[in-house]
Scaffold this active site. Sequence first.
Site, short mmCIF file in Angstrom:
data_model
loop_
_atom_site.label_atom_id
_atom_site.label_comp_id
_atom_site.label_asym_id
_atom_site.label_seq_id
_atom_site.Cartn_x
_atom_site.Cartn_y
_atom_site.Cartn_z
N ASP A 21 34.67 41.12 -5.99
CA ASP A 21 35.41 42.39 -5.96
C ASP A 21 35.94 42.55 -4.53
OD1 ASP A 21 36.30 45.02 -6.76
OD2 ASP A 21 34.61 45.87 -5.69
N SER A 22 36.73 43.61 -4.33
CA SER A 22 37.22 43.88 -2.97
C SER A 22 36.09 44.42 -2.08
CB SER A 22 38.35 44.90 -3.03
OG SER A 22 37.86 46.11 -3.59
N CYS A 84 36.47 43.26 -10.75
CA CYS A 84 37.47 44.10 -10.11
C CYS A 84 38.63 44.28 -11.09
CB CYS A 84 37.96 43.40 -8.84
SG CYS A 84 39.31 44.25 -8.03
N GLU A 164 33.90 53.65 -0.29
CA GLU A 164 33.60 52.67 0.76
C GLU A 164 33.10 53.35 2.04
OE1 GLU A 164 33.49 49.30 0.82
OE2 GLU A 164 34.14 48.95 -1.24
N CYS A 196 37.99 51.24 -12.57
CA CYS A 196 37.78 50.63 -11.26
C CYS A 196 36.27 50.52 -11.11
CB CYS A 196 38.37 51.52 -10.16
SG CYS A 196 37.91 50.99 -8.51
N HIS A 198 34.46 50.50 -8.66
CA HIS A 198 33.85 51.39 -7.66
C HIS A 198 33.39 52.71 -8.29
CE1 HIS A 198 35.62 48.79 -4.59
NE2 HIS A 198 35.06 49.52 -3.63
#
Length: 276
Positions: A21-22, A84, A164, A196, A198
């Site tokens: 993932d990012s 992701c 984040e 997403c 996240h």
Amino acid sequence: MKTKKQDFSHLSPNQPIGIFDSGVGGLTVAKEIKRLLPQENLIYFGDTKHLPYGDKSKEAIIGYATRITEFLLEKNCKAIVIACNTATANALKEVLDLVAEKIPVIDVINPVAEKVSYEIHTNVGVIATKATVNSGLYKKSIRKHNKFIKVDELATPLLVPAIEEGFKNHPVTHSIIYNYLSNKKLKNIETLILGCTHYPLLLEEIKQFYGNRVRVIDSPSIVANQLKMILDKHHLLNTDNSGATYQFFLSDLTKNFEKISRKFFGNSIDLQLKVL
Ligand code: DGL
């Protein structure tokens, strides 16, 4: 999606599973994989140097995703989970072109869209990054299986930076959530997909906004089950009980990644800087 001829006979069950993932988002999927498949060795790549992917061009996302895929292949992974949505929506074809003949690839959109299209018959909302919403992949994938479902997608780009930054239970995050979820596009939804990886990190806050009015889909669990099914089908489930290993590679070491990965995987995990 065109399927290539696959031959996985060279793979063995004790090879690791690669997940990427990012940033911290894919940890929500990795955590569920660890819960469902505790014997599996995992290698996670978090591309923290390039996040957020959601604001990047398709070309840039393809470059990141294919480089990470090659890295995970070099690390001898027996399967890759693209944890992701943005990478799935923009680079799934390129990742498949690169490795689908050699190892199974599991993405986070198709299994969720398929399950929702069979089980849910209501208005579905999707919140995701700009690059995922612009691809329209959720709508396409759901409507491919069930054209009667109404799908409304909304880009919610401020959530990834807030997550984040570690802004959980934070007034800033509360007001971002309130603003986004009050959008009239989502007014009539009865089901919400967190498009997403996240966003499950803000699951409580999102559920609090809706009370019991809206069902929030548990995407990480759907993806982990899909992975289990595919590994099982190819006789690649690890049955070795001697203790799984968890390795984490990051293109930039961030405090928040360290905090969340240790929370999910324990303090003894191995975090390494790796710039691709
Ligand atoms: N967690 C990712 C996703 O599922 C990427 C978020 C981002 O980097 O913008 O889309």
